[in-house]
Design an enzyme around this catalytic site. Structure first.
Site, short mmCIF file in Angstrom:
data_model
loop_
_atom_site.label_atom_id
_atom_site.label_comp_id
_atom_site.label_asym_id
_atom_site.label_seq_id
_atom_site.Cartn_x
_atom_site.Cartn_y
_atom_site.Cartn_z
N ASP A 22 0.82 -1.21 0.00
CA ASP A 22 0.00 0.00 0.00
C ASP A 22 0.85 1.26 0.00
O ASP A 22 0.48 2.26 -0.61
CB ASP A 22 -0.94 -0.02 1.21
CG ASP A 22 -1.89 -1.20 1.16
OD1 ASP A 22 -2.72 -1.25 0.22
OD2 ASP A 22 -1.82 -2.07 2.03
N GLY A 23 2.01 1.23 0.66
CA GLY A 23 2.89 2.38 0.67
C GLY A 23 3.44 2.69 -0.71
O GLY A 23 3.56 3.85 -1.11
N GLU A 227 2.08 5.62 4.94
CA GLU A 227 2.95 6.78 5.06
C GLU A 227 2.50 7.62 6.26
O GLU A 227 1.33 7.99 6.35
CB GLU A 227 2.91 7.62 3.78
CG GLU A 227 3.34 6.86 2.52
CD GLU A 227 4.77 6.36 2.62
OE1 GLU A 227 5.66 7.14 3.03
OE2 GLU A 227 5.00 5.17 2.31
#
Length: 246
Positions: A22-23, A227
């Site tokens: 996902d980052g 993040e």
């Protein structure tokens, strides 16, 4: 990542494949948003991260061969992004308790246990957690509260499989908001019941769909698709049909 995106667009690439979690998707989405909409390549996912929450919620195959075939041959569709100040995210922003858990999970533990590491660290952190005090403005109404969890879901799950926004859709020109107000431990059963029913405005849980939200208060840790950010006076808004996602 930004440089690679710039080079790909300059070379006329029409589809990017994000090999990561996902980052990685978050970094690519933010890089793509620095370019005009018409120039942004389609984005596909090869799930190689720790939790792969967005890929899992979308039903993307976990096997590399199958995922790569879909990434190369699948059709794309327009999806929204959520903007937080000058940053964007594709899946979920978690704030308060959820962000503390994610931020405090050691990288080695994440690699060893995968998504389950988040749950483990959550148990360890819960004993020392202090709610955040601030004001939320939703649909023009401001509320002062002690915040246990705040989740803004464009997608549905984060933190290794936790469905924080189970009714969210990537293409509905809005985002889902889950608020859990601070609660006494003796009433945790009521909190659990409200999390199952997701009332619009319960005693401790609130779940609404909107296209804008403002937070003002003490510094609040926020995790945008992996993040970390810290906000004090910030607004979430929708960027409709911002990307073409496979």
């Amino acid at each position: 990542v930004a440089r690679l995106v710039d080079e790909a667009i300059a070379e006329g690439v029409t589809r990017l494949i994000a090999g990561g979690g996902d980052g990685t998707l978050n970094l690519l989405a933010n890089a793509l948003m620095t370019h005009p909409r018409a120039q942004r390549p389609e984005l596909a996912i090869l799930p190689l991260g720790t939790a792969n929450d967005l890929a899992t919620s979308l039903g993307i195959p976990p096997g590399i061969s199958e995922a790569l075939a879909l990434a190369c041959e699948g059709q794309s569709r327009a999806v929204d992004l959520v903007q937080l100040d000058d940053a964007y995210f594709l899946n979920v922003a978690s704030a308060g308790f959820g962000a503390e858990v994610t931020r405090s999970t050691p990288a080695g533990l994440k690699k060893l246990f995968g998504g389950g590491a988040y749950s483990l660290m959550g148990v360890l952190k819960a004993w020392d957690f202090r709610p955040y005090r601030g004001r939320l403005t939703l649909d023009g109404v401001e509320e002062e509260l002690a915040l246990f969890v705040l989740a803004i879901g464009n997608g549905r799950q984060a933190g290794g499989g936790q469905e924080l926004a189970p009714r969210a859709l990537l293409d509905d020109a809005g985002f889902d908001v889950l608020v859990i107000r601070d609660f006494p431990i003796a009433r945790i059963g009521e909190v659990v019941e409200e999390l199952e029913s997701l009332p619009e405005n319960g005693h401790f849980v609130r779940y609404v769909r909107t296209d804008t939200l403002r937070y003002r208060g003490e510094p609040l840790p926020v995790n945008l698709d992996g993040e970390s950010h810290l906000i004090e006076d910030s607004e979430f808004s929708i960027a409709p049909q911002a990307l073409q996602l496979v």
